[in-house]
Scaffold this motif. Structure first.
Motif, short mmCIF file in Angstrom:
data_model
loop_
_atom_site.label_atom_id
_atom_site.label_comp_id
_atom_site.label_asym_id
_atom_site.label_seq_id
_atom_site.Cartn_x
_atom_site.Cartn_y
_atom_site.Cartn_z
N ILE A 1 1.28 -8.67 -18.69
CA ILE A 1 2.61 -9.30 -18.66
C ILE A 1 2.49 -10.81 -18.85
CG2 ILE A 1 4.61 -9.78 -17.20
CD1 ILE A 1 4.12 -6.99 -15.93
N ILE A 2 1.50 -11.39 -18.20
CA ILE A 2 1.29 -12.83 -18.30
C ILE A 2 0.97 -13.23 -19.74
CG2 ILE A 2 -0.31 -14.69 -17.64
CD1 ILE A 2 -0.38 -13.39 -14.84
N ARG A 3 0.17 -12.44 -20.42
CA ARG A 3 -0.15 -12.75 -21.82
C ARG A 3 1.10 -12.74 -22.69
NH1 ARG A 3 -5.17 -8.88 -21.79
NH2 ARG A 3 -6.66 -10.23 -20.77
N LEU A 4 2.02 -11.82 -22.42
CA LEU A 4 3.26 -11.80 -23.18
C LEU A 4 4.10 -13.04 -22.90
CD1 LEU A 4 4.33 -8.05 -22.92
CD2 LEU A 4 3.51 -9.27 -24.93
N LEU A 5 4.11 -13.48 -21.66
CA LEU A 5 4.91 -14.66 -21.31
C LEU A 5 4.37 -15.93 -21.94
CD1 LEU A 5 5.65 -13.97 -17.54
CD2 LEU A 5 7.23 -13.78 -19.46
N ARG A 6 3.11 -15.93 -22.33
CA ARG A 6 2.52 -17.12 -22.95
C ARG A 6 3.18 -17.42 -24.29
NH1 ARG A 6 -3.79 -16.32 -22.76
NH2 ARG A 6 -3.78 -18.49 -23.45
N LEU A 7 3.79 -16.43 -24.91
CA LEU A 7 4.47 -16.65 -26.18
C LEU A 7 5.65 -17.61 -26.03
CD1 LEU A 7 4.45 -13.06 -27.69
CD2 LEU A 7 3.05 -15.01 -28.37
N MET A 8 6.14 -17.76 -24.81
CA MET A 8 7.26 -18.69 -24.59
C MET A 8 6.87 -20.11 -24.94
SD MET A 8 8.89 -17.11 -21.07
CE MET A 8 9.18 -18.70 -20.45
N ARG A 9 5.59 -20.40 -24.97
CA ARG A 9 5.13 -21.74 -25.29
C ARG A 9 5.53 -22.13 -26.72
NH1 ARG A 9 -0.52 -21.58 -24.58
NH2 ARG A 9 -0.18 -21.80 -22.37
N LEU A 10 5.70 -21.14 -27.60
CA LEU A 10 6.08 -21.43 -28.97
C LEU A 10 7.44 -22.12 -29.05
CD1 LEU A 10 4.90 -18.19 -30.77
CD2 LEU A 10 3.80 -20.42 -30.76
N VAL A 11 8.36 -21.74 -28.16
CA VAL A 11 9.67 -22.38 -28.13
C VAL A 11 9.52 -23.86 -27.78
CG1 VAL A 11 11.91 -22.39 -26.99
CG2 VAL A 11 10.82 -20.23 -27.55
N LYS A 12 8.70 -24.15 -26.81
CA LYS A 12 8.47 -25.53 -26.40
C LYS A 12 7.79 -26.31 -27.53
CE LYS A 12 7.51 -29.03 -23.67
NZ LYS A 12 7.72 -29.53 -22.41
N MET A 13 6.83 -25.68 -28.19
CA MET A 13 6.12 -26.36 -29.27
C MET A 13 7.05 -26.69 -30.42
SD MET A 13 3.35 -27.60 -29.57
CE MET A 13 1.87 -27.95 -30.38
N ARG A 14 7.98 -25.83 -30.69
CA ARG A 14 8.97 -26.10 -31.75
C ARG A 14 9.79 -27.34 -31.41
NH1 ARG A 14 12.92 -21.75 -34.64
NH2 ARG A 14 13.66 -23.17 -36.22
N ARG A 15 10.15 -27.48 -30.14
CA ARG A 15 10.91 -28.65 -29.71
C ARG A 15 10.07 -29.92 -29.86
NH1 ARG A 15 12.22 -30.37 -23.69
NH2 ARG A 15 10.01 -30.71 -23.93
N VAL A 16 8.80 -29.84 -29.50
CA VAL A 16 7.92 -31.00 -29.61
C VAL A 16 7.77 -31.40 -31.07
CG1 VAL A 16 5.52 -31.77 -29.32
CG2 VAL A 16 6.67 -30.55 -27.48
N ILE A 17 7.59 -30.44 -31.96
CA ILE A 17 7.46 -30.74 -33.39
C ILE A 17 8.75 -31.35 -33.92
CG2 ILE A 17 7.22 -29.68 -35.67
CD1 ILE A 17 5.21 -27.74 -34.35
N GLY A 18 9.89 -30.83 -33.46
CA GLY A 18 11.18 -31.41 -33.85
C GLY A 18 11.32 -32.85 -33.39
N ASP A 19 10.87 -33.14 -32.17
CA ASP A 19 10.91 -34.51 -31.65
C ASP A 19 10.04 -35.45 -32.48
OD1 ASP A 19 12.64 -33.73 -29.68
OD2 ASP A 19 11.13 -33.68 -28.08
N ILE A 20 8.85 -34.99 -32.83
CA ILE A 20 7.95 -35.81 -33.64
C ILE A 20 8.54 -36.04 -35.03
CG2 ILE A 20 5.69 -35.83 -34.79
CD1 ILE A 20 4.60 -34.37 -32.31
N SER A 21 9.09 -35.00 -35.63
CA SER A 21 9.68 -35.14 -36.97
C SER A 21 10.86 -36.09 -36.97
CB SER A 21 10.11 -33.78 -37.50
OG SER A 21 9.01 -32.93 -37.65
N SER A 22 11.64 -36.09 -35.91
CA SER A 22 12.82 -36.97 -35.87
C SER A 22 12.42 -38.45 -35.73
CB SER A 22 13.75 -36.57 -34.72
OG SER A 22 13.13 -36.84 -33.48
N ARG A 23 11.20 -38.72 -35.29
CA ARG A 23 10.75 -40.11 -35.12
C ARG A 23 10.16 -40.70 -36.40
NH1 ARG A 23 9.46 -40.98 -29.12
NH2 ARG A 23 10.31 -39.10 -28.22
N ILE A 24 9.89 -39.86 -37.38
CA ILE A 24 9.31 -40.35 -38.63
C ILE A 24 10.43 -40.93 -39.48
CG2 ILE A 24 8.09 -39.68 -40.73
CD1 ILE A 24 6.74 -37.50 -39.05
N GLN A 25 10.27 -42.17 -39.87
CA GLN A 25 11.33 -42.90 -40.57
C GLN A 25 11.19 -42.86 -42.10
OE1 GLN A 25 13.96 -44.10 -38.92
NE2 GLN A 25 13.04 -43.29 -37.06
N SER A 26 10.00 -42.66 -42.62
CA SER A 26 9.83 -42.72 -44.07
C SER A 26 9.86 -41.31 -44.67
CB SER A 26 8.52 -43.41 -44.43
OG SER A 26 7.42 -42.58 -44.11
#
Length: 192
Positions: free
Chosen positions: A78-103
């Protein structure tokens, strides 16, 4: 060791989120009380639910008596399945990084890097399954008499690369399962 590194990173990320400012309309909010209030009411529960199973998994692995019991083994699945939730957080982090790029050039480079990463991940998955399929009796792993899993993985990755290019590798599928896997994967790789 990698499990500990990943867990420490995501645990520290929780602390960093308490100090990371945010935009509210056109203003940048840097007041730590407002930041903490927003984080606690938003992503904190999610972040804790993501990292807690990983820490539990590491702790259960260190306690052999607990890990042997059936309930502990079920809990690990069950714990291994819950680890997939990290992908949602990673998508948010990537979105934050992309929004900071100005060029535009920088954004193009980030998108290109993301595309290359997606291709490498797909190649890795195909190679792992090709190795799994070929590790049966009469399969290519046994026929080539490879010395270890690393050699087998390199050969499987080479096969996946040639498949993605649409070329034929010097060896043919030896078992029915290998042929079936190649027939299923070939159209998928040609599309991507």
């Amino acid at each position: 060791a990698i499990g500990w590194t990943v867990n420490v990173f995501w645990t520290l990320d929780i602390g960093v989120n308490f100090c990371t400012g945010y935009f509210e309309e056109t203003d940048v909010i840097m007041d730590w009380k407002k930041i903490a209030r927003r984080y606690v009411s938003g992503w904190l529960l999610f972040d804790v639910l993501v990292i807690l199973p990983d820490w539990a998994t590491l702790m259960l692995k260190t306690d052999q008596n607990l890990a042997v019991t059936l309930s502990a083994l079920r809990m690990l699945k069950i714990i291994r399945l819950l680890r997939l939730m990290r992908l949602v957080k990673m998508r948010r982090v990537i979105g934050d990084i992309s929004s900071r790029i100005q060029s535009d050039a920088g954004l193009t480079m980030v998108r290109l890097a993301g595309l290359l990463l997606a291709i490498v991940i797909c190649l890795h998955i195909i190679a792992c399954f090709w190795y799994l399929v070929g590790d049966a009796d009469g399969g290519w792993v046994i026929t080539f008499e490879l010395e270890g899993a690393a050699d087998g993985y390199i050969v499987a990755l080479h096969w996946a690369l040639t498949l993605m290019q649409g070329t034929v590798w010097s060896t043919t599928s030896l078992t029915s399962w290998e042929r079936l896997f190649a027939v299923i994967v070939l159209p998928i790789t040609l599309v991507f």
